[in-house]
Design a protein around this motif. Sequence first.
Motif, PDB file in Angstrom:
ATOM      1  N   GLY A 194       5.423 -29.553 -21.488  1.00 46.39           N
ATOM      2  CA  GLY A 194       4.635 -30.002 -22.622  1.00 46.39           C
ATOM      3  C   GLY A 194       3.659 -28.925 -23.045  1.00 46.39           C
ATOM      4  N   ASN A 195       2.570 -29.338 -23.682  1.00 44.97           N
ATOM      5  CA  ASN A 195       1.590 -28.369 -24.154  1.00 44.97           C
ATOM      6  C   ASN A 195       0.902 -27.608 -23.027  1.00 44.97           C
ATOM      7  OD1 ASN A 195       1.894 -28.465 -26.898  1.00 44.97           O
ATOM      8  ND2 ASN A 195       0.325 -30.026 -27.236  1.00 44.97           N
ATOM      9  N   GLU A 196       1.056 -28.076 -21.796  1.00 45.47           N
ATOM     10  CA  GLU A 196       0.431 -27.361 -20.678  1.00 45.47           C
ATOM     11  C   GLU A 196       1.064 -25.986 -20.451  1.00 45.47           C
ATOM     12  OE1 GLU A 196       4.000 -29.371 -18.946  1.00 45.47           O
ATOM     13  OE2 GLU A 196       2.373 -29.991 -20.306  1.00 45.47           O
ATOM     14  N   VAL A 197       2.279 -25.756 -20.982  1.00 44.36           N
ATOM     15  CA  VAL A 197       2.919 -24.448 -20.800  1.00 44.36           C
ATOM     16  C   VAL A 197       2.644 -23.521 -21.979  1.00 44.36           C
ATOM     17  CG1 VAL A 197       4.739 -25.520 -19.432  1.00 44.36           C
ATOM     18  CG2 VAL A 197       5.145 -25.071 -21.870  1.00 44.36           C
ATOM     19  N   VAL A 198       1.859 -23.984 -22.961  1.00 43.90           N
ATOM     20  CA  VAL A 198       1.517 -23.165 -24.131  1.00 43.90           C
ATOM     21  C   VAL A 198       0.109 -22.612 -23.946  1.00 43.90           C
ATOM     22  CG1 VAL A 198       1.226 -23.114 -26.632  1.00 43.90           C
ATOM     23  CG2 VAL A 198       2.988 -24.574 -25.616  1.00 43.90           C
ATOM     24  N   SER A 199      -0.008 -21.307 -23.911  1.00 42.81           N
ATOM     25  CA  SER A 199      -1.298 -20.641 -23.713  1.00 42.81           C
ATOM     26  C   SER A 199      -1.676 -19.856 -24.959  1.00 42.81           C
ATOM     27  CB  SER A 199      -1.238 -19.681 -22.519  1.00 42.81           C
ATOM     28  OG  SER A 199      -0.980 -20.375 -21.314  1.00 42.81           O
ATOM     29  N   VAL A 200      -2.976 -19.710 -25.166  1.00 40.67           N
ATOM     30  CA  VAL A 200      -3.500 -18.819 -26.198  1.00 40.67           C
ATOM     31  C   VAL A 200      -4.328 -17.758 -25.491  1.00 40.67           C
ATOM     32  CG1 VAL A 200      -4.926 -18.604 -28.264  1.00 40.67           C
ATOM     33  CG2 VAL A 200      -3.559 -20.665 -27.918  1.00 40.67           C
ATOM     34  N   GLY A 201      -3.932 -16.516 -25.640  1.00 41.82           N
ATOM     35  CA  GLY A 201      -4.629 -15.443 -24.940  1.00 41.82           C
ATOM     36  C   GLY A 201      -4.120 -14.088 -25.389  1.00 41.82           C
ATOM     37  N   GLU A 202      -4.415 -13.094 -24.592  1.00 34.44           N
ATOM     38  CA  GLU A 202      -4.078 -11.721 -24.945  1.00 34.44           C
ATOM     39  C   GLU A 202      -2.639 -11.379 -24.552  1.00 34.44           C
ATOM     40  OE1 GLU A 202      -5.935  -9.380 -26.618  1.00 34.44           O
ATOM     41  OE2 GLU A 202      -7.241 -11.109 -27.013  1.00 34.44           O
ATOM     42  N   ARG A 203      -1.947 -10.718 -25.467  1.00 33.89           N
ATOM     43  CA  ARG A 203      -0.625 -10.166 -25.212  1.00 33.89           C
ATOM     44  C   ARG A 203      -0.597  -8.719 -25.713  1.00 33.89           C
ATOM     45  NH1 ARG A 203       2.008 -11.499 -21.611  1.00 33.89           N
ATOM     46  NH2 ARG A 203       3.983 -10.926 -22.583  1.00 33.89           N
ATOM     47  N   PRO A 204       0.295  -7.893 -25.181  1.00 37.99           N
ATOM     48  CA  PRO A 204       0.333  -6.490 -25.615  1.00 37.99           C
ATOM     49  C   PRO A 204       0.652  -6.356 -27.102  1.00 37.99           C
ATOM     50  CG  PRO A 204       1.603  -6.810 -23.596  1.00 37.99           C
ATOM     51  CD  PRO A 204       1.256  -8.177 -24.106  1.00 37.99           C
ATOM     52  N   LEU A 205       0.050  -5.377 -27.735  1.00 40.06           N
ATOM     53  CA  LEU A 205       0.360  -5.082 -29.132  1.00 40.06           C
ATOM     54  C   LEU A 205       1.808  -4.610 -29.215  1.00 40.06           C
ATOM     55  CD1 LEU A 205      -1.276  -4.907 -31.864  1.00 40.06           C
ATOM     56  CD2 LEU A 205      -1.307  -2.442 -31.461  1.00 40.06           C
ATOM     57  N   PRO A 206       2.608  -5.158 -30.135  1.00 38.74           N
ATOM     58  CA  PRO A 206       4.023  -4.754 -30.204  1.00 38.74           C
ATOM     59  C   PRO A 206       4.161  -3.314 -30.691  1.00 38.74           C
ATOM     60  CG  PRO A 206       3.468  -6.147 -32.064  1.00 38.74           C
ATOM     61  CD  PRO A 206       2.267  -6.163 -31.166  1.00 38.74           C
ATOM     62  N   PRO A 207       4.937  -2.490 -30.000  1.00 40.44           N
ATOM     63  CA  PRO A 207       5.149  -1.113 -30.472  1.00 40.44           C
ATOM     64  C   PRO A 207       6.006  -1.107 -31.730  1.00 40.44           C
ATOM     65  CG  PRO A 207       6.589  -1.583 -28.611  1.00 40.44           C
ATOM     66  CD  PRO A 207       5.693  -2.778 -28.766  1.00 40.44           C
ATOM     67  N   ARG A 208       5.714  -0.190 -32.632  1.00 43.55           N
ATOM     68  CA  ARG A 208       6.519  -0.064 -33.853  1.00 43.55           C
ATOM     69  C   ARG A 208       7.653   0.916 -33.590  1.00 43.55           C
ATOM     70  NH1 ARG A 208       6.993   3.290 -37.928  1.00 43.55           N
ATOM     71  NH2 ARG A 208       5.197   4.549 -37.316  1.00 43.55           N
ATOM     72  N   GLY A 209       8.884   0.397 -33.569  1.00 48.35           N
ATOM     73  CA  GLY A 209      10.043   1.232 -33.324  1.00 48.35           C
ATOM     74  C   GLY A 209      10.511   1.943 -34.577  1.00 48.35           C
ATOM     75  N   PRO A 210      11.524   2.798 -34.458  1.00 45.73           N
ATOM     76  CA  PRO A 210      12.078   3.501 -35.627  1.00 45.73           C
ATOM     77  C   PRO A 210      12.578   2.504 -36.673  1.00 45.73           C
ATOM     78  CG  PRO A 210      12.915   4.450 -33.581  1.00 45.73           C
ATOM     79  CD  PRO A 210      12.182   3.198 -33.200  1.00 45.73           C
ATOM     80  N   GLY A 211      12.192   2.723 -37.915  1.00 45.59           N
ATOM     81  CA  GLY A 211      12.608   1.845 -39.000  1.00 45.59           C
ATOM     82  C   GLY A 211      11.854   0.532 -39.065  1.00 45.59           C
ATOM     83  N   GLU A 212      10.875   0.358 -38.190  1.00 43.92           N
ATOM     84  CA  GLU A 212      10.123  -0.894 -38.162  1.00 43.92           C
ATOM     85  C   GLU A 212       8.784  -0.766 -38.874  1.00 43.92           C
ATOM     86  OE1 GLU A 212      11.822  -3.206 -34.257  1.00 43.92           O
ATOM     87  OE2 GLU A 212       9.849  -2.257 -34.103  1.00 43.92           O
TER      88      GLU A 212
END
Length: 343
Positions: A11-29
């Motif tokens: 349920g909602n207990e497995v949904v967290s709000v917090g810090e995650r790594p910034l996504p790297p911008r790959g080629p063509g992205e």
Amino acid sequence: MKAAFITGHGGNEVVSVGERPLPPRGPGEVLVRLRAATLNQVDLYMRNSGAGIRHQLPQIMGLDGCGVVEEVGPDETRLRPGQRVLVYPGITCGRCEFCLAGQPVLCASMSLLGEHRDGTFAQYLSVPAANLFPVPAPLGDAEAAALGVNHLTAWRMVNTQARLQAHETVLIFGIGGGVSLAALQLARLIGARTIVTSRDELKLQRALALGAHHAIHSQREDVARQVMALTDGRGVDVVIENVGAAVWDSALRSLVRGGRIVTCGATTGDQPPADLRRVFIRQLQVLGSTLGNPGELAQVLALCQRGLLRPVIDSVYPLDEVHAALARLESGAQFGKIALRID
């Protein structure tokens, strides 16, 4: 960056709000700073189990989104920093037989945001430039976010799969849900006669105010019987449904001979009685549909740019209140899209 992500299943207990790594911008992205996203039934599915969908935990939720271009590569000429964009959620290979035939939505190796890879419930997203579309000027961020899944799915169901015509009648189950409301809007633009169903009287009244021709209370009335009464015993040409087992029998019995039923979901179960004799004797067409092609999204955006189409937004929650947003979606009380504001 801040994001809403699942750490397990339940349920909602497995949904967290917090810090995650910034996504790297790959080629063509392109790196996008997101402003809004909307909730879809698959968000609940991924939270609850994600069964059958290849994914890794933790995973950022969310399929659709709207934001501002933050960073592009040196060879990008179509998009520029600061430009408002919305996201097409499917990352395709571009090389399989379906991509080469102009049907990337059927790509054999498509990966979807929020399902197979990190999604849009985050401050930043990096995707191929081809997955980003300029936002039609009349739309707000939440409205624009809704187009990438909700209205694109409805467009393919109504126009590409059902080929709905102005002289035809369409039955739309579960009005109040985002895809059903979008299907109503698109059917009205075509000029078709529309019949909608719901177990909620207020939703039916709101749908009539939006232009539905007839409304059936599916808890108090037999849907197929009412459809036959409204069509002088003929039945409807097209059924649009994403409910599944609970309405399948009524859906088949509501169709005219040679009619078409288009389905994109199974929230009440995916194993309905087939009623094969009705299908072949009446020569019914059963059509599956999921998402849509980028070209179909461009057609949706053109309607929005002309002021002919605007998503219905039920409510907007800050990202920190994603639990409340998911609970409202799960309750089925919404009329239109539930959105997240991402600051």
